[in-house]
Design an enzyme around this catalytic site. Structure first.
Site, mmCIF file in Angstrom:
data_model
loop_
_atom_site.group_PDB
_atom_site.id
_atom_site.type_symbol
_atom_site.label_atom_id
_atom_site.label_comp_id
_atom_site.label_asym_id
_atom_site.label_seq_id
_atom_site.Cartn_x
_atom_site.Cartn_y
_atom_site.Cartn_z
ATOM 1 N N ASP A 194 0.794 -1.183 -0.050
ATOM 2 C CA ASP A 194 -0.212 0.108 0.025
ATOM 3 C C ASP A 194 0.914 1.258 0.003
ATOM 4 O O ASP A 194 0.699 2.274 0.814
ATOM 5 C CB ASP A 194 -1.053 -0.025 1.259
ATOM 6 C CG ASP A 194 -2.004 1.189 1.107
ATOM 7 O OD1 ASP A 194 -2.395 1.789 0.180
ATOM 8 O OD2 ASP A 194 -2.381 1.512 2.220
ATOM 9 N N HIS A 232 -2.820 1.112 12.082
ATOM 10 C CA HIS A 232 -2.626 -0.433 11.866
ATOM 11 C C HIS A 232 -1.194 -0.452 11.628
ATOM 12 O O HIS A 232 -0.160 0.254 11.149
ATOM 13 C CB HIS A 232 -3.175 -0.779 10.583
ATOM 14 C CG HIS A 232 -3.192 0.299 9.448
ATOM 15 N ND1 HIS A 232 -4.102 1.185 9.056
ATOM 16 C CD2 HIS A 232 -2.359 0.137 8.320
ATOM 17 C CE1 HIS A 232 -3.796 2.068 8.048
ATOM 18 N NE2 HIS A 232 -2.613 1.496 7.552
ATOM 19 N N GLN A 259 -3.071 -5.118 6.427
ATOM 20 C CA GLN A 259 -2.820 -4.038 7.277
ATOM 21 C C GLN A 259 -4.132 -4.088 8.438
ATOM 22 O O GLN A 259 -5.223 -4.211 8.229
ATOM 23 C CB GLN A 259 -3.482 -2.725 6.587
ATOM 24 C CG GLN A 259 -2.207 -2.206 5.666
ATOM 25 C CD GLN A 259 -2.717 -1.075 4.657
ATOM 26 O OE1 GLN A 259 -3.839 -1.325 4.025
ATOM 27 N NE2 GLN A 259 -2.004 -0.072 4.517
ATOM 28 N N ARG A 319 3.026 13.068 10.015
ATOM 29 C CA ARG A 319 1.632 12.990 9.403
ATOM 30 C C ARG A 319 1.034 11.644 9.871
ATOM 31 O O ARG A 319 1.511 10.794 9.600
ATOM 32 C CB ARG A 319 1.854 12.984 7.836
ATOM 33 C CG ARG A 319 0.659 12.692 7.046
ATOM 34 C CD ARG A 319 1.038 12.119 5.722
ATOM 35 N NE ARG A 319 -0.254 11.967 5.005
ATOM 36 C CZ ARG A 319 -1.124 10.546 5.017
ATOM 37 N NH1 ARG A 319 -0.806 9.819 5.759
ATOM 38 N NH2 ARG A 319 -2.039 10.539 4.140
ATOM 39 N N ASP A 356 -1.369 9.105 10.118
ATOM 40 C CA ASP A 356 -2.355 8.377 9.150
ATOM 41 C C ASP A 356 -3.568 7.908 9.645
ATOM 42 O O ASP A 356 -3.745 7.310 10.438
ATOM 43 C CB ASP A 356 -1.467 7.443 8.613
ATOM 44 C CG ASP A 356 -2.222 6.675 7.191
ATOM 45 O OD1 ASP A 356 -2.437 7.482 6.304
ATOM 46 O OD2 ASP A 356 -2.504 5.486 7.222
ATOM 47 N N GLU A 414 -4.346 13.251 9.135
ATOM 48 C CA GLU A 414 -4.986 12.696 8.016
ATOM 49 C C GLU A 414 -6.265 12.435 8.090
ATOM 50 O O GLU A 414 -6.310 11.158 8.583
ATOM 51 C CB GLU A 414 -3.926 11.742 7.153
ATOM 52 C CG GLU A 414 -4.223 11.355 5.638
ATOM 53 C CD GLU A 414 -5.109 10.397 5.575
ATOM 54 O OE1 GLU A 414 -5.737 10.372 4.569
ATOM 55 O OE2 GLU A 414 -5.256 9.561 6.446
ATOM 56 N N HIS A 441 -0.894 11.951 -3.242
ATOM 57 C CA HIS A 441 -0.602 10.557 -3.522
ATOM 58 C C HIS A 441 -1.888 9.674 -3.554
ATOM 59 O O HIS A 441 -1.916 8.677 -4.034
ATOM 60 C CB HIS A 441 0.404 9.891 -2.641
ATOM 61 C CG HIS A 441 -0.249 9.575 -1.432
ATOM 62 N ND1 HIS A 441 -0.574 10.360 -0.404
ATOM 63 C CD2 HIS A 441 -0.616 8.354 -0.917
ATOM 64 C CE1 HIS A 441 -1.081 10.030 0.695
ATOM 65 N NE2 HIS A 441 -1.113 8.528 0.592
ATOM 66 N N ASP A 442 -3.096 10.291 -2.988
ATOM 67 C CA ASP A 442 -4.158 9.356 -2.745
ATOM 68 C C ASP A 442 -5.140 9.999 -4.046
ATOM 69 O O ASP A 442 -5.081 11.040 -4.807
ATOM 70 C CB ASP A 442 -4.845 9.638 -1.509
ATOM 71 C CG ASP A 442 -4.499 8.584 -0.556
ATOM 72 O OD1 ASP A 442 -4.180 7.493 -0.828
ATOM 73 O OD2 ASP A 442 -4.265 8.863 0.626
ATOM 74 N N ARG A 498 -3.830 4.262 -8.175
ATOM 75 C CA ARG A 498 -3.291 5.589 -7.605
ATOM 76 C C ARG A 498 -1.663 5.690 -8.083
ATOM 77 O O ARG A 498 -1.156 7.031 -7.947
ATOM 78 C CB ARG A 498 -3.356 5.581 -6.082
ATOM 79 C CG ARG A 498 -4.714 5.716 -5.407
ATOM 80 C CD ARG A 498 -4.636 5.200 -3.948
ATOM 81 N NE ARG A 498 -4.340 4.329 -3.556
ATOM 82 C CZ ARG A 498 -4.151 3.939 -1.999
ATOM 83 N NH1 ARG A 498 -4.533 4.574 -1.233
ATOM 84 N NH2 ARG A 498 -4.018 2.528 -1.899
HETATM 85 C C1 OTU Z 1 -4.587 6.752 3.926
HETATM 86 O O1 OTU Z 1 -5.701 7.201 3.218
HETATM 87 C C2 OTU Z 1 -3.221 7.152 2.987
HETATM 88 O O2 OTU Z 1 -3.266 8.430 2.544
HETATM 89 C C3 OTU Z 1 -3.485 5.873 1.785
HETATM 90 O O3 OTU Z 1 -2.489 6.050 1.114
HETATM 91 C C4 OTU Z 1 -3.494 4.743 2.620
HETATM 92 O O4 OTU Z 1 -3.651 3.658 1.498
HETATM 93 C C5 OTU Z 1 -4.311 4.545 3.540
HETATM 94 O O5 OTU Z 1 -4.872 5.626 4.462
HETATM 95 C C6 OTU Z 1 -4.087 3.235 4.718
HETATM 96 O O6 OTU Z 1 -3.014 3.487 5.452
HETATM 97 O O7 OTU Z 1 -8.890 5.948 2.833
HETATM 98 O O8 OTU Z 1 -8.152 6.577 0.195
HETATM 99 O O9 OTU Z 1 -10.056 9.468 6.799
HETATM 100 O O10 OTU Z 1 -9.733 8.180 4.137
HETATM 101 O O11 OTU Z 1 -6.523 7.458 5.928
HETATM 102 C C7 OTU Z 1 -7.248 6.831 1.374
HETATM 103 C C8 OTU Z 1 -8.581 8.953 6.152
HETATM 104 C C9 OTU Z 1 -7.829 6.432 2.581
HETATM 105 C C10 OTU Z 1 -8.722 7.802 5.370
HETATM 106 C C11 OTU Z 1 -7.415 7.835 4.699
HETATM 107 C C12 OTU Z 1 -7.071 6.664 3.661
#
Ligand code: OTU
Length: 640
Positions: A131, A174, A242, A272, A274, A316, A385-386, A510
């Site tokens: 991931d 996680h 995870q 940051r 997560d 985040e 990055h998301d 992504r």
């Molecule tokens: C985050 O995002 C990270 O930015 C992602 O890259 C990871 O895949 C994920 O956590 C797992 O570690 O759902 O679509 O409210 O929405 O934590 C991205 C927060 C995600 C979540 C967010 C998550």
């Protein structure tokens, strides 16, 4: 107070630092204890001796350089909120090979006026699919492909000498299934099983799933995974590899706090955090944003402020606006959580407005957001990055006469390029067959139309696409908080499809917006007439103009002014001491003219243009906005 007694016997290793640390602890302990009590009840008090030991050991292990930084930051708590601050986000390997490589590109970062570098996940991930590094196997090691902890420490120090703070991801929700705790839990060691959520059958998982949302429905169904070897279900909000940590167990809190302390002592200045909304589970809820998740963040905050005040937190939390603001803490100065949080709503609204050529929804949605405390800052961004999830609230859509779900569907159609006439070349992410939901992947340049215009060799469309990128970043740079430049955007890098050939990444699109830096392409930023030159110069102008306008600093309010003409967005930054500034942006593709006197925000002040984008100008009392242009003003005169 119990803390005084504990310190009296344990503070010896602190030497000359003891008085300062005692003062910090006395100030912060009540908040930490209150927060821990909210999560753990009376058991919280019993954590005190261990926590004091941790404080003493952590401070004793802090280098002279960082100890001094702590004192400076305590004297200047607004350090991260200045208009001169600017963030850059990249993967160390994709930017420069490894951590040492990053250290070799500090001039590039300086060219962009970077003061904050977020390196994407770099702690040792599980092998294979991980991931993008968010499945951590060891919090005490760096991914060996990137370097070592010593490399990280050296890099942090080298960055600091150039005025750049290092930010890294800490995946608190996680661990990877390969983390030592998880391995021992799987083996059946009860102490470790208690750090996760294990269930022998579907009874409890089914009960929770009645109200949980699926985050990655296309990767795996539901929020639990079956471990066939030990015949147990384990809680996995994200991927099956995870495993969600059980923060109902104070040991998990204690150990994650220790991880934070060790990273801070390596010189990390921004953590940051997560996926913080998921930290606490409660049956019958969506298990996001629970009061205890906030309490834990307050406890982390209070205790880390004792051992490493130089280190701040970035939340985040990709959640609806009213649920997001509390991650920045509430009014009371001792009630802090994270100093920064991603302004997801601004990001979503920028893309929504570019697609609809209308800023009405954005104006309404931003205007009704609660104010944030003076000591906190938004992290503003256009791309990351998301994927982009269309966090458009139904009530906001309704307020401007739209239907929320149709609008979200439209945005998916538009940015995946299916909508007739769309300029965007993104792709759907996590399409959910059951609910029809989906999100969008794609680089900023490709979503803005740069990829499409280049493919069609259409010069006019290319210029317009560049204007969209500039318009979005111009709003993010002036909104207040710390703007992030996502690697590649400063050069207009398009979608990268090479991930499709990598089995560990092919299922996750992504990766299309996580390109590798091409330094030959980057070199073209010095070649007038190239796309890279145009885009890079635009970022430099924005950064320079921003740095000069102190009204953007922390402590100012951002006020959104509804405009009679919905094509225009207008917001103001009003600082009690450092002045006022305003932005007017035209999201339409055709020109808009406005009589300067119409600008309610400028009433009582004299406006001076500080930055003009795409040919916008103030001429004879008229504001003339070509399509997709904007003006930044500074405003002299008293605040109304
Ligand atoms: C985050 O995002 C990270 O930015 C992602 O890259 C990871 O895949 C994920 O956590 C797992 O570690 O759902 O679509 O409210 O929405 O934590 C991205 C927060 C995600 C979540 C967010 C998550």
């Amino acid at each position: 107070m119990i803390i005084d007694e504990l310190l009296a016997v344990r503070a010896a290793p602190l030497g000359g630092r003891a008085a300062v640390v005692e003062a910090r602890l006395r100030r912060r302990w009540p908040e930490a204890l209150a927060a821990l009590t909210q999560a753990y009840g009376p058991a919280a008090e019993a954590l005190a001796p261990e926590l004091v030991d941790w404080v003493v050991a952590s401070v004793a292990g802090r280098s002279e350089e960082l100890w001094t930084l702590d004192l400076c930051r305590e004297a200047d708590p607004g350090w991260f909120q200045r208009s001169s601050n600017l963030g850059y986000v990249c993967y160390a390997d994709r930017f420069a090979g490894d951590l040492r490589g990053v250290a070799g590109h500090l001039d590039y970062l300086a060219e962009l006026r970077t003061t904050y570098l977020h390196l994407m996940p770099l702690l040792r991930p599980r092998p294979g699919e991980n991931d993008g590094g968010y499945a951590v196997e060891s919090y005490d090691d760096i991914d060996p492909r990137l370097g070592t902890m010593d490399d990280l420490e050296h890099l942090a120090s080298a960055l600091r000498r150039r005025g750049i703070s290092l930010c890294i991801d800490l995946v608190v929700n996680h661990t990877a299934a390969e983390h030592e705790w998880a391995v021992r839990a799987r083996r059946g060691e009860q102490d470790y099983r208690d750090r996760y959520f294990f269930y022998p059958d579907r009874t409890v998982p089914d009960a929770y799933e009645r109200t949980l949302r699926e985050v990655f429905p296309a990767f795996k169904p539901g929020s639990f995974s079956w471990l066939a070897d030990v015949e147990q279900w384990v809680w996995t909000t994200f991927h099956e590899f995870q495993w969600d940590l059980n923060y109902g167990n104070p040991v998990v809190f204690r150990d994650m706090l220790a991880v934070m302390g060790r990273l801070a002592n390596r010189g990390v200045e921004v953590l940051r955090l997560d996926a913080v909304p998921f930290l606490w589970k409660r049956l019958g809820t969506d298990c996001e944003n629970q009061p205890e998740a906030h309490a834990l963040l307050r406890a982390f905050r209070a205790l880390m402020a004792v051992v490493a005040p130089a280190t701040v937190f970035k939340a985040e939390a990709i959640v609806p606006p009213e649920l997001l603001v509390p991650y920045l803490g509430v009014g009371d100065p001792e009630h802090t959580e994270c100093e920064m949080a991603y302004h997801n709503q601004l990001m979503v609204m920028l893309w929504s407005s570019l697609a609809t050529r209308d800023a009405g929804l954005m104006t309404h949605a931003l205007d009704r957001m609660a104010e944030i405390p003076d000591r906190a800052a938004w992290v503003t961004y256009v791309r990351c990055h998301d994927d982009i999830g269309w966090a458009v609230m139904d009530e906001d859509a309704a307020a401007v006469g739209w239907d929320g779900s149709s609008h979200r569907r439209f945005l998916n159609d538009f940015y995946s390029g299916r909508f007739p006439g769309s300029f965007a070349r993104g792709a759907l992410f996590q399409e959910n067959a059951l609910t029809g939901d989906a999100r969008i992947s794609g680089s900023a340049a490709s979503l803005c139309g740069i990829e499409d215009a280049l493919a069609r060799g259409d010069e006019v469309a290319l210029e317009r696409a560049c204007r969209r990128l500039e318009l979005a970043y111009a709003c993010a740079f002036a909104y207040g908080g710390i703007p992030l430049v996502y690697m590649g955007d400063e050069l207009g890098l398009r979608n990268d499809h090479t991930y499709e050939a990598d089995p560990a990444r092919v299922d996750d699109n992504r990766w299309m917006h996580r390109p590798a830096m091409d330094w030959d392409v980057a070199a073209r930023r010095d070649l007038p007439g190239t796309l890279e030159h145009t885009v890079f110069a635009m970022f430099r102008r924005l950064a320079q103009a921003r740095a000069a306008i102190r009204a953007i600093d922390g402590g100012a309010r951002t006020i959104v002014h509804p405009m009679a003409d919905r094509r225009l967005l207008c917001f103001e930054r009003r600082h009690p001491v450092l002045g006022r500034m305003a932005v007017v942006a035209n999201f339409a593709q055709d020109p808009v003219t406005l009589v300067a006197a119409d600008l309610a925000s400028l009433a009582g002040g004299r406006a001076t243009v500080a930055l003009a984008g795409a040919g916008a100008a103030l001429i004879d009392g008229e504001l003339r906005f070509p399509g997709l242009s904007y003006l930044w003003f500074t405003v002299d005169g008293p605040s109304p």
